[in-house]
Enzyme design. Structure first.
Site, PDB file in Angstrom:
ATOM      1  N   ASP A  13       0.813  -1.227   0.000  1.00 51.83           N
ATOM      2  CA  ASP A  13       0.000   0.000   0.000  1.00 51.83           C
ATOM      3  C   ASP A  13       0.843   1.273   0.000  1.00 51.83           C
ATOM      4  OD1 ASP A  13      -2.341  -1.620   0.264  1.00 51.83           O
ATOM      5  OD2 ASP A  13      -1.860  -1.811   2.388  1.00 51.83           O
ATOM      6  N   LYS A  16       2.122   2.179  -5.029  1.00 55.74           N
ATOM      7  CA  LYS A  16       2.778   1.646  -6.240  1.00 55.74           C
ATOM      8  C   LYS A  16       1.900   1.827  -7.459  1.00 55.74           C
ATOM      9  CE  LYS A  16       3.105  -2.467  -4.456  1.00 55.74           C
ATOM     10  NZ  LYS A  16       2.634  -2.152  -3.104  1.00 55.74           N
ATOM     11  N   GLY A  40      -4.443  -4.557  -4.083  1.00 59.49           N
ATOM     12  CA  GLY A  40      -5.443  -3.614  -4.565  1.00 59.49           C
ATOM     13  C   GLY A  40      -4.760  -2.318  -4.921  1.00 59.49           C
ATOM     14  N   HIS A  41      -4.952  -1.872  -6.133  1.00 61.88           N
ATOM     15  CA  HIS A  41      -4.386  -0.596  -6.558  1.00 61.88           C
ATOM     16  C   HIS A  41      -5.531   0.356  -6.862  1.00 61.88           C
ATOM     17  CE1 HIS A  41      -0.433  -2.547  -8.134  1.00 61.88           C
ATOM     18  NE2 HIS A  41      -0.450  -2.401  -6.833  1.00 61.88           N
ATOM     19  N   GLN A 223       2.072  -6.052  -3.134  1.00 61.72           N
ATOM     20  CA  GLN A 223       2.434  -6.092  -1.710  1.00 61.72           C
ATOM     21  C   GLN A 223       3.738  -5.316  -1.470  1.00 61.72           C
ATOM     22  OE1 GLN A 223       1.452  -9.506  -3.043  1.00 61.72           O
ATOM     23  NE2 GLN A 223      -0.582  -8.797  -2.604  1.00 61.72           N
TER      24      GLN A 223
END
Ligand code: IMP
Ligand code: MG
Length: 446
Positions: A13, A16, A40-41, A223
């Site tokens: 988180d 990225k 999750g992006h 990650q």
């Protein structure tokens, strides 16, 4: 041309998604080497929010090819939802390629992930509950279902019948859960396979051919370093290798093709899930960071734990990834603070500890040693160059770069693409993982 790995330098988180989105502009191919729908992006482009779990953010550029690599684990249902979301926003996915050797997350993986967490009770890992650990465990146990099996109905039926009967024993006998009906699962997954089949390729070959054509490849890690199965805060880690070396394994290419490794770190630290976190803030400042930084997980919605920047972890990330430079994100979240702390070392059993201890119980006993810097108490969200930043903010960044012994190439001050300062070219700069600011080897330093 340059082939670049972007990795998270903390516990995931780090932002990225935004950085890879920015760098995707100059990439011809974006590869996601590892992880699954635990990631999750969130990307904001022209006011539209995209939440991606598996598909590389490069998909938003029509010319960019996106590869979901062989080191990933794919939940077909979630992937199809993601494709649907992109299609509904008129984003083409014609340039998406899925590795035939990636492993497939099945319904029993999700059930077993959640059941084993419950069984651990107090000792739970705090997983995302998406079946990631059990999918990778089956890969190692050699009972996994791969994408090649998924798209071959006969293979799928044979393998799934055997595997589901095996998993049902565990579901029923160990966890007292209802067994799965192999027929129902097989039918459901054959349906997914039909929709996904057009995207499936030999991803290692696809990437290799792009390299031979001198295309720019961006490897987008999911990650973060401290969640690495081998080098993170085991057992509070994910089940893949988010560090730079993992990008080669998960893509099926050799390390000699990698030109640069960029680490992404927040200007402070967050962590979701359980496990030690030395610089965690439990009071008002932690709450403030969480609120200002909107620190809620993209995948699970969980509130993230927040704390000061940890330089020990930062240096460790530089080491295990061979970072050439850093992107520091969310600097604006610190705007209102009157003073800011940075962890420069730990105290461990009465001694000063400069290096991340691999021993989990030692790490849990570490307490941070802080340096305190003055805050700037001005808004930075509209700054577009280092000169625009308040002096205290520049000093903070300089302190971080010196502490980590790598230059900061990018500073991010908000979610949108333009809230970014490019300090130096992150892709074409010299390889400097082991050099100081004068280009001298660090080992020559007094
Ligand atoms: P799993 O990957 O779901 O097995 O979860 C293992 C640990 O990794 C938990 O602490 C999760 O919160 C954490 N984790 C997994 N994926 C991410 C991510 O993308 N960002 C942050 N933490 C993650
Ligand atoms: Mg995330």
């Amino acid at each position: 041309m340059a082939n670049v790995i972007v990795i998270g330098a903390q516990w995931g988180d780090e932002g990225k998604g935004k950085i890879t989105d920015l760098l995707s502009r100059s990439a011809d191919v974006v590869v996601r080497p590892q992880g699954g729908v635990n990631a999750g992006h969130t990307i904001v482009v022209q006011g539209q929010t995209f939440k991606l779990h598996l598909i590389p953010s490069g998909i938003l550029y029509p010319e960019t090819e996106c590869v979901i690599g062989s080191g990933t684990v794919i939940d077909p249902k979630v992937l199809l939802e993601e494709l649907g979301q992109l299609h509904s926003l008129n984003v083409s996915t014609d340039n998406l390629f899925i590795s035939q050797t990636a492993h497939v997350t099945m319904p029993y993986h999700r059930l077993l992930d959640q059941a084993s967490e419950q069984r651990r009770g107090e000792k739970k890992i705090g997983t995302t509950g998406r079946g990631i650990g059990p999918t990778y465990a089956d890969k190692s146990e050699r009972t996994g279902i791969r994408v090649v099996d998924l798209i071959n109905p006969k293979e799928l039926q044979e393998k799934l019948e055997w595997t589901i009967n095996y998993k049902n024993v565990i579901l029923e006998k160990l966890y007292n859960l209802a067994p799965l009906d192999p027929k129902v699962v097989i039918e459901e997954y054959i349906g997914y396979a039909e929709q996904l089949k057009p995207y499936v390729v030999d991803s290692s070959l696809k990437i290799y051919e792009a390299i031979k054509q001198k295309k720019n490849i961006l490897f987008e890690g999911a990650q973060g370093t401290l969640l690495d199965l081998d080098h993170g805060t085991y057992p509070y880690v994910t089940s893949s290798n988010p560090i730079a070396g993992g990008a080669c394994v998960g893509s099926g290419i050799g390390p000699t093709v990698v030109d640069r490794v960029i680490g992404v770190a927040k200007a402070y630290t967050t962590r979701v899930g359980e496990g030690p976190f030395p610089t965690e803030l439990h009071g008002e400042i932690g709450e403030q960071l969480c609120d200002r930084g909107a620190e809620f997980g993209t995948t699970t919605g969980r509130r993230r734990r927040c704390g000061w920047f940890d330089g020990v972890i930062g240096r460790y990330a530089v080491r295990v990834n061979g970072l050439d430079c850093l992107a520091i994100t969310k600097l604006d979240v610190l705007d209102e603070l009157s003073e800011i702390k940075i962890c420069v070392a730990y105290e461990l059993d009465g001694h000063t500890c400069d290096n991340f201890p691999g021993n989990a119980s030692e790490f849990a006993r570490c307490t941070p040693i802080y340096e305190t810097l003055p805050g700037w108490q001005k808004s930075t969200k509209d700054c577009r160059s280092l000169e625009d930043l308040p002096q205290e903010a520049r000093d903070y960044l300089k302190f971080l770069a010196e502490l980590m012994e790598v230059p900061i190439a990018i500073v991010s001050l908000g979610a949108s693409r333009d809230q970014t300062i490019i300090v130096e070219d992150p892709i074409h700069g010299p390889k400097r993982a082991l050099l100081d600011e004068n280009g001298d080897p660090l080992s020559n330093k007094q």
